[in-house]
Design an enzyme around this catalytic site. Sequence first.
Site, PDB file in Angstrom:
ATOM      1  N   ALA A 271       0.707  -1.157   0.058  1.00 51.09           N
ATOM      2  CA  ALA A 271      -0.036  -0.043  -0.135  1.00 51.09           C
ATOM      3  C   ALA A 271       0.753   1.347  -0.044  1.00 51.09           C
ATOM      4  O   ALA A 271       0.907   2.118   0.846  1.00 51.09           O
ATOM      5  CB  ALA A 271      -0.954   0.039   1.108  1.00 51.09           C
ATOM      6  N   THR A 272       1.654   1.497  -1.228  1.00 44.79           N
ATOM      7  CA  THR A 272       2.590   2.379  -1.111  1.00 44.79           C
ATOM      8  C   THR A 272       2.271   3.508  -2.013  1.00 44.79           C
ATOM      9  O   THR A 272       2.961   4.681  -2.486  1.00 44.79           O
ATOM     10  CB  THR A 272       4.098   1.771  -1.759  1.00 44.79           C
TER      11      THR A 272
ATOM     12  N   ARG B 188      -0.753   5.280  -5.188  1.00 48.25           N
ATOM     13  CA  ARG B 188      -1.152   4.942  -6.363  1.00 48.25           C
ATOM     14  C   ARG B 188      -0.523   6.013  -7.299  1.00 48.25           C
ATOM     15  O   ARG B 188      -0.460   7.081  -6.935  1.00 48.25           O
ATOM     16  CB  ARG B 188      -2.920   5.314  -6.374  1.00 48.25           C
TER      17      ARG B 188
ATOM     18  N   ASP C 134      -7.869  11.510 -10.541  1.00 46.87           N
ATOM     19  CA  ASP C 134      -6.984  10.803 -10.049  1.00 46.87           C
ATOM     20  C   ASP C 134      -5.601  10.843 -11.019  1.00 46.87           C
ATOM     21  O   ASP C 134      -4.593  10.642 -10.863  1.00 46.87           O
ATOM     22  CB  ASP C 134      -6.882   9.440  -9.727  1.00 46.87           C
TER      23      ASP C 134
ATOM     24  N   HIS D  86     -27.527  18.971  22.126  1.00 47.26           N
ATOM     25  CA  HIS D  86     -26.960  18.064  23.031  1.00 47.26           C
ATOM     26  C   HIS D  86     -27.741  17.064  23.181  1.00 47.26           C
ATOM     27  O   HIS D  86     -29.058  16.979  23.148  1.00 47.26           O
ATOM     28  CB  HIS D  86     -27.127  18.703  24.579  1.00 47.26           C
TER      29      HIS D  86
END
Length: 462
Positions: free
Chosen positions: A266-267, A269, A309, A441
């Site tokens: 997982a270095t 993309r 990307d 709240h």
Amino acid sequence: MAEFDVIIIGAGPGGYVSAIRCAQLGLKTAVVEGRETLGGTCLNVGCIPSKALLHASHALHDAETNFEKMGLMGAKPKVDWAKMLAYKDEVIGQNTKGIEFLFKKNKITWLKGWGSIPEPGKVKVGDEVHAAKNIVIATGSEPLHLPGVTVDEKVIVTSTGALELPKIPKSMVVIGAGVIGLELGSVYARLGSEVTVVEYLDTITPGMDGEVAKTFQRLLKRQGLDFVLGAAVQSAEVKKGKATVSYKLRKDDSAATLEADCVLVATGRGPYTDGLGLAEIGVEMEKRGQIKTDSHWQTNIKGIYAIGDAITGPMLAHKAEDEGMAVAEVIAGKHGHVNYDVIPGVIYTTPEVATVGRTEESLKEEGRAYKVGKFAFMGNGRAKAVFQGDGFVKILADKETDRVLGAHIIGPSAGELIHEICVGMEFGASAEDIALTCHAHPTFSEAVREAALACGDGPIHS
Ligand SMILES: Cc1cc2nc3c(=O)[nH]c(=O)nc-3n(C[C@H](O)[C@H](O)[C@H](O)COP(=O)(O)OP(=O)(O)OC[C@H]3O[C@@H](n4cnc5c(N)ncnc54)[C@H](O)[C@@H]3O)c2cc1C
């Protein structure tokens, strides 16, 4: 030859969102997609399937650790891995079919197959050539590989293989402590794998606020993840179904190895533009392989645009979507805009991590005077009630004007809470604006308000 106002190549979040906006703006639109299903990396092998597995593994963890505390008794659930994968696939199917439905609804043509651009104004799919007044390249990205580490998607896998392992590995080495590695590493750790994360740098999640990164690493360690930081992986070899990862510690060059049933690479993309024929038609590229565009996402060739990307910027689905909408507006003769200063980033672990805008590190580097407002979830009633008191909200505001410059949250629903800050930043809000806004709240959001109060006279509950 069919003629379109716009042909978009790639049906990921950049491409499909752009197509829908183009159609809404009255443009005759087609999308080329080579995969069997729409939705790109995000829906098929990225955001959506990983979140399904994160959700399932978090539910298991909750049942194992918290149910008894709440008087929910009974046998602890067992993992049926095949069923969990089927649930994940069902989620993918629902989402990708949803995009098909939206294409039909918006009268968008899906040109099935891999596309290329033989010349400006033309897109070739299979043997057919289609004419387009405008072309948008949204071909996304692919996993980067590491020298000495050959991916077989069985023992040594990318995120794609990690989403469909045949069985839960007893041990896993994750190479790279970025978002994808930590999300998937935490899934398998919760499912019982011994997970070791090996990272080249001395910190996890490089680029993230340092204080958040440290807290995040501590909490992940508590969940059973091991870390080897400052380690350069040299190789990974598979023998008899087991992998040996060799690395060298950068501080003293000492060598060591780790054995595991599975190695997740997982270095990072890199942009994917193979087969488009960009070099042949003279599209200019960046040094790191992305397509070069101007501020309107147009390449150096008129009528050819690129988004997502495949161009520079954070590799995130929502960044691709925003560019997809903006480029559609530009093509339709309107004003498309993306505010790159306010793009949130989220890590969907438990606790979640979410961040937007400037980090303390970058403000220090710039020499800008700032103040910090921090509030721990331990002081938030709702968080304590649901066993999620770990973490904090940190707001950074300009020292003089009080304008919010960034926020970093580690804690429950951080990925939802961050959007209050995003909206505030879009409107140029001060920390006081957030502090003066009534928050219901009991909600996790009250921690955001308290952090904003901490930028001024101080929080109430700490
Ligand atoms: C495991 C994992 C988890 C992730 N989690 C998140 C997350 O939680 N949040 C987030 O924001 N981001 C996440 N991402 C990143 C996100 O998936 C990408 O940033 C996003 O998908 C990019 O969108 P895109 O449209 O640019 O490209 P993509 O989604 O990569 O889509 C490109 C599409 O183009 C098609 N294509 C390519 N070339 C051609 C061609 N020549 N002809 C026809 N079709 C072509 C491909 O088949 C693909 O379907 C994750 C990624 C991974 C791998």
